[in-house]
Design a protein around this motif. Structure first.
Motif, short mmCIF file in Angstrom:
data_model
loop_
_atom_site.label_atom_id
_atom_site.label_comp_id
_atom_site.label_asym_id
_atom_site.label_seq_id
_atom_site.Cartn_x
_atom_site.Cartn_y
_atom_site.Cartn_z
N SER A 189 0.78 -1.18 0.24
CA SER A 189 0.02 0.05 -0.05
C SER A 189 0.87 1.17 -0.03
N MET A 190 2.12 1.07 0.73
CA MET A 190 2.68 2.38 0.87
C MET A 190 3.53 2.62 -0.61
N VAL A 191 3.70 1.75 -1.29
CA VAL A 191 4.52 1.52 -2.64
C VAL A 191 3.40 2.14 -3.69
N PHE A 192 2.34 1.52 -3.52
CA PHE A 192 1.36 2.26 -4.44
C PHE A 192 0.89 3.42 -4.39
N TRP A 193 0.82 4.04 -3.06
CA TRP A 193 0.57 5.47 -2.46
C TRP A 193 1.73 6.09 -3.65
N LEU A 194 2.93 5.73 -3.22
CA LEU A 194 4.08 6.68 -3.82
C LEU A 194 3.93 6.72 -5.22
N ILE A 195 3.54 5.69 -5.84
CA ILE A 195 3.40 5.63 -7.37
C ILE A 195 2.23 6.66 -7.86
N GLY A 196 1.14 6.57 -7.12
CA GLY A 196 -0.14 7.25 -7.38
C GLY A 196 -1.29 6.34 -7.50
N GLY A 298 -7.15 17.46 -16.39
CA GLY A 298 -8.39 16.69 -15.72
C GLY A 298 -8.73 15.40 -17.03
N ALA A 299 -9.02 15.93 -18.19
CA ALA A 299 -9.02 14.65 -19.21
C ALA A 299 -8.15 13.76 -19.41
N PHE A 300 -6.68 14.19 -19.40
CA PHE A 300 -5.79 13.41 -19.54
C PHE A 300 -5.69 12.39 -18.55
N LEU A 301 -5.80 12.85 -17.38
CA LEU A 301 -5.70 11.72 -15.89
C LEU A 301 -7.01 10.99 -16.02
N VAL A 302 -8.09 11.55 -16.51
CA VAL A 302 -9.28 10.59 -16.66
C VAL A 302 -8.98 9.50 -17.51
N LEU A 303 -8.49 9.73 -18.69
CA LEU A 303 -7.98 8.59 -19.69
C LEU A 303 -7.15 7.68 -19.10
N CYS A 304 -6.09 8.22 -18.74
CA CYS A 304 -4.84 7.22 -18.10
C CYS A 304 -5.54 6.54 -17.12
N ASP A 305 -6.59 6.97 -16.16
CA ASP A 305 -7.06 5.99 -15.11
C ASP A 305 -8.25 5.01 -15.67
N THR A 306 -8.69 5.31 -16.71
CA THR A 306 -9.54 4.50 -17.43
C THR A 306 -8.72 3.22 -18.15
N LEU A 307 -7.46 3.50 -18.60
CA LEU A 307 -6.56 2.63 -19.18
C LEU A 307 -5.97 1.78 -18.11
N PRO A 314 -9.38 -8.12 -14.61
CA PRO A 314 -9.97 -7.29 -13.55
C PRO A 314 -8.83 -6.68 -12.45
N GLN A 315 -7.45 -7.04 -12.94
CA GLN A 315 -6.52 -6.32 -12.13
C GLN A 315 -6.25 -4.83 -12.59
N GLN A 316 -6.08 -4.40 -11.52
CA GLN A 316 -5.85 -2.68 -11.74
C GLN A 316 -4.46 -2.18 -11.48
N LEU A 317 -3.90 -1.35 -12.51
CA LEU A 317 -2.65 -0.76 -12.22
C LEU A 317 -2.72 0.48 -11.58
N PRO A 318 -1.41 0.82 -10.79
CA PRO A 318 -1.57 2.20 -10.39
C PRO A 318 -1.60 3.44 -11.42
N VAL A 319 -2.35 4.37 -11.55
CA VAL A 319 -2.39 5.19 -12.75
C VAL A 319 -1.30 6.04 -12.65
N GLY A 320 -0.32 6.34 -11.63
CA GLY A 320 0.83 6.79 -11.87
C GLY A 320 1.91 6.11 -12.80
#
Length: 340
Positions: A189-196, A298-307, A314-320
């Protein structure tokens, strides 16, 4: 017969209107996209159900579930992009980053310390916010003489930048120390927080209020930012209160960075590439650049998070990680164009 050239005001309306439409399209795309897709034909009925407060269909439930995360991504991306634009104006460097002064690193120290002590999620957010504010105040105390000065001298900007790099290095060493002694159960959880990471990020009113207030300040300061960018040495004689402008840009960009990092962790590259790309596309006038940058970020991060949540579902990647993989080559391309 030559086509008429639109006036600056009309051009600004066209650009901002187009970016508004693009931002709305990315939010709609995020609501439709996932492991279970929502057909475009179901969107009107689903939106009617959500407006009435009764999401009865599967499509309406999915859009409601995804909309909160998309809105968090949008406000976070807009805040980071605006912070980057302000930092570039403050340091007079088109490739400056909102994390360059160490505010993000200070936030990370606070958040990881709270995680290490097994604090609640609310305490982690509070620790991240106080860490960012603490570093911002420390930087101001160390560089207040340069920001109070009446001239936007290169030496003052360089000293502020150098001070931020040193403070950031100190915070990074503390982060490394905490990661090295963290138990296995908390390390992920600490590493995921650091990545974003936006998974589980709550939709709150405070980041929107911070972004709105910063946007109002930026638009009021747009003319002064234009003057400083074009005539830095003569800005005072042209009626610009450079000292007040620099302090305002510093504190507002630090507040935006703190708000974004507290909400979603340390997401990189948004504040670095989006303002410079908008400047390349729409020109250097901050009256157009400011709203275009917020909407684009805002639009750029929405697209990155969707990706990030769909690429290996079903596995999710950190958006960072996604922003870094996209941002690094884009940054290198922008750096090459800047050199040319």
């Amino acid at each position: 017969m030559h086509a008429s050239i639109p006036s600056p005001r009309r051009r600004a309306v066209i650009i901002v209107g187009a970016m508004l439409a693009f931002a709305a399209a990315t939010l709609l795309f995020a609501g439709m996209t996932g492991s279970i897709a929502v057909p475009l034909a179901d969107i009107p009925d689903a939106l009617r159900q959500l407006a009435a407060g009764r999401p009865d269909s599967l499509s309406a439930s999915l859009i409601e579930l995804r909309a909160g995360r998309a809105l968090v991504a949008f406000v976070t991306g807009g805040a980071l992009a605006l912070a980057g634009l302000m930092m570039q104006a403050l340091l007079r460097n088109p490739l400056a980053d909102p994390y360059v002064l160490g505010v993000s690193a200070g936030s990370a120290v606070g958040a990881l310390l709270a995680m290490l002590l097994m604090a609640s999620a609310l305490m982690v957010d509070a620790a991240a916010l106080f860490g960012a504010i603490g570093v911002a105040l420390l930087l101001y105390l160390l560089a207040r003489r340069d920001m109070r000065g009446g001239q936007a001298a290169e030496g003052g900007a360089s000293l502020l930048l150098l001070t931020g790099v040193i403070v950031s290095a100190l915070c990074t060493s503390l982060i490394t120390l905490m990661l090295s002694i963290a138990p296995e159960g908390r390390l992920r959880s600490m590493v995921f927080w650091l990545i974003g990471d936006l998974a589980g990020a709550p939709l709150r009113l405070a980041p929107w209020l911070v972004l709105l207030g910063a946007l109002v300040f930026a638009m009021k300061s747009a003319r002064a930012m234009n003057v400083v960018a074009l005539h830095a040495e003569a800005a005072v004689t042209l009626g610009v209160r450079v000292g007040a402008l620099r302090k305002g840009l510093f504190f507002v960009s630090a507040l935006l960075t703190a708000s974004a990092v507290t909400s979603a962790g340390a997401i990189g590259f948004v504040g670095l590439i989006v303002p410079h790309a908008c400047r390349f596309a729409f020109g250097p006038d901050h009256r157009v650049l400011i709203p275009a940058t917020v909407l684009s970020g805002g639009a750029f991060l929405v697209l990155c998070d969707t990706l990030a949540r769909t690429i290996i579902a079903p596995q999710q990647l950190p958006v960072g990680a996604i922003t870094a993989m996209i941002g690094a080559p884009v940054f290198l391309y922008q750096l090459h164009r800047l050199r040319k």
